[in-house]
Enzyme design. Structure first.
Site, mmCIF file in Angstrom:
data_model
loop_
_atom_site.group_PDB
_atom_site.id
_atom_site.type_symbol
_atom_site.label_atom_id
_atom_site.label_comp_id
_atom_site.label_asym_id
_atom_site.label_seq_id
_atom_site.Cartn_x
_atom_site.Cartn_y
_atom_site.Cartn_z
ATOM 1 N N ASP A 13 0.823 -1.226 0.000
ATOM 2 C CA ASP A 13 0.000 0.000 0.000
ATOM 3 C C ASP A 13 0.849 1.265 0.000
ATOM 4 O O ASP A 13 0.404 2.324 0.457
ATOM 5 C CB ASP A 13 -0.958 0.022 1.210
ATOM 6 N N LYS A 16 2.593 2.018 -5.242
ATOM 7 C CA LYS A 16 3.324 1.502 -6.397
ATOM 8 C C LYS A 16 2.625 1.839 -7.708
ATOM 9 O O LYS A 16 3.265 2.090 -8.727
ATOM 10 C CB LYS A 16 3.506 -0.009 -6.255
ATOM 11 N N GLY A 40 -4.388 -4.069 -4.092
ATOM 12 C CA GLY A 40 -4.904 -3.121 -5.064
ATOM 13 C C GLY A 40 -4.017 -1.907 -5.231
ATOM 14 O O GLY A 40 -3.253 -1.543 -4.338
ATOM 15 N N HIS A 41 -4.091 -1.315 -6.402
ATOM 16 C CA HIS A 41 -3.431 -0.043 -6.680
ATOM 17 C C HIS A 41 -4.518 1.000 -6.919
ATOM 18 O O HIS A 41 -5.479 0.737 -7.650
ATOM 19 C CB HIS A 41 -2.565 -0.115 -7.949
ATOM 20 N N GLN A 223 2.013 -6.445 -3.393
ATOM 21 C CA GLN A 223 2.410 -6.508 -1.987
ATOM 22 C C GLN A 223 3.740 -5.778 -1.764
ATOM 23 O O GLN A 223 3.933 -4.726 -2.328
ATOM 24 C CB GLN A 223 2.444 -7.956 -1.473
#
Length: 428
Positions: A13, A16, A40-41, A223
């Site tokens: 988180d 990225k 998630g992004h 991750q």
């Protein structure tokens, strides 16, 4: 310098997706090389916010070919739902390529993930329940279902039968759940085959050809370092290789093709799920930091655990990954603090550790040794050069750089794609 790896430095988180998006105009390919839809992004473009779970964030950049590599586990239902949602918003998703060797998440993987996590009780790891771990376990046990298996019904049926032979005993006799029928799984998987077929390719070959042509390929890790199955806070980790070394195995590209390793690190620290977290805050400051940084999971919506910046973890990640550049995100969140604590070392029952302890027990009992830096009150969201920052913010960044073992090349000062300060370019 065409091969660039982007990895998280902490527990995920870190932002990225934004870093990948920042490279979009200079990037030809973006590869997701590990994980599944368990992370998630979030990418903000203008007034639009996109939450991506399984797809590489490069899918939002016109001209970029997004790739899901062999190291990813794919839930086809989630894949198509994400593609449909993006298409409905006018995003071109036709360039997506999917590795024929990537493994699939099935209904029985999701079921096993949920029942085994509940079975652990107080010892729960904190999985998302999306079948990621069981799918990777099947991969290592050599009973996994791969993308290419969807195009040979006979092989697919044999593999599903083999996988369910043991799992149904476990579901019925241990967890008191119903057995799962082979035909149920085969029919579901076959229903995805024709839509998936045009996307499937020998992606390792495509990427190698691109690199030989001198095109820029970004390898995007899911991750983060401290969740890596080998180098993270085991067993409170993900089930794949989230470090830079995983970029090679998870994409089919040789490690000598990886030219620059970019680590993404928050100006403070967060993590989701159980496991040690030396700088974690349990007081009003923690609540303030969580609310100010909007620290809630993109995929799960779960509130993240929050704490101060941990310099030993960043040094560890720099060493493990061979990080050449750091992207420091969410510096703006710290605006308004009179003093900003930073963890510079650990105290473990009276012993000082300047680096991350190799012993899990020591790390579990580690308490942060904090150094305090003056804060700032000015709004920094409009800063676009390092010199625009208040002096105390500059001093904070430079202190983190000295402690972290490599240069801080980019600084995030807000959620939008243009709210960044570039000190050193990520692509030469």
């Amino acid at each position: 310098m065409p091969g660039i790896v982007i990895v998280g430095v902490q527990w995920g988180d870190e932002g990225k997706g934004k870093a990948t998006d920042l490279l979009g105009d200079r990037t030809d390919w973006v590869v997701k090389f590990n994980g599944g839809n368990n992370a998630g992004h979030t990418v903000v473009i203008g007034d639009e916010k996109y939450a991506l779970h399984l797809l590489p964030s490069g899918i939002l950049s016109p001209g970029v070919t997004p790739v899901i590599g062999n190291g990813v586990v794919i839930d086809p239902e989630v894949l198509f739902a994400e593609l449909d949602a993006l298409s409905a918003r006018g995003v071109d998703v036709s360039k997506l390529r999917v590795s024929a060797n990537a493994h699939l998440i099935t209904h029985y993987h999701r079921t096993l993930d949920k029942v085994t996590e509940r079975f652990l009780g107080k010892k729960q790891i904190g999985t998302t329940g999306r079948g990621i771990g069981p799918a990777y376990a099947d991969k290592i046990s050599r009973v996994g279902i791969r993308v290419q298996d969807l195009f040979d019904e006979s092989i697919l049926r044999q593999k599903v039968e083999g996988a369910l032979d043991q799992k149904n005993h476990l579901l019925v006799k241990v967890f008191n759940r119903r057995a799962i029928a082979v035909e149920e799984i085969v029919d579901e998987l076959l229903s995805y085959a024709e839509r998936l077929r045009p996307m499937v390719a020998d992606t390792g070959y495509l990427l190698d050809e691109a690199l030989q042509r001198g095109e820029v390929v970004v390898f995007e890790g899911g991750q983060a370092t401290m969740l890596d199955v080998d180098h993270g806070t085991y067993p409170y980790v993900t089930s794949s290789s989230a470090t830079a070394g995983g970029a090679a195995t998870g994409s089919g590209v040789g490690p000598n093709r990886l030219d620059r390793i970019v680590g993404i690190v928050k100006a403070y620290t967060t993590r989701v799920g159980a496991g040690p977290f030396p700088t974690e805050l349990f007081d009003e400051q923690g609540d303030w930091l969580r609310a100010k940084g909007f620290e809630f999971g993109t995929t799960t919506g779960r509130a993240r655990r929050v704490g101060w910046y941990d310099a030993p973890i960043t040094r560890y990640a720099t060493r493990i990954n061979g990080i050449t550049d750091l992207v420091l995100t969410k510096l703006d969140v710290l605006t308004g603090l009179e003093q900003i604590p930073v963890c510079v070392a650990y105290d473990v029952e009276g012993r000082r550790f300047d680096e991350v302890p190799v012993n899990q027990t020591d790390f579990h009992h580690a308490r942060p040794i904090l150094e305090h830096f003056p804060g700032w009150s000015e709004d920094i969201s409009g800063c676009r050069t390092f010199e625009d920052l208040p002096q105390t913010a500059q001093d904070y960044v430079l202190a983190l750089e000295r402690m972290s073992g490599t240069r801080i090349s980019v600084i995030g000062v807000g959620p939008s794609r243009d709210q960044v300060i570039v000190r050193h370019g990520l692509v030469d």
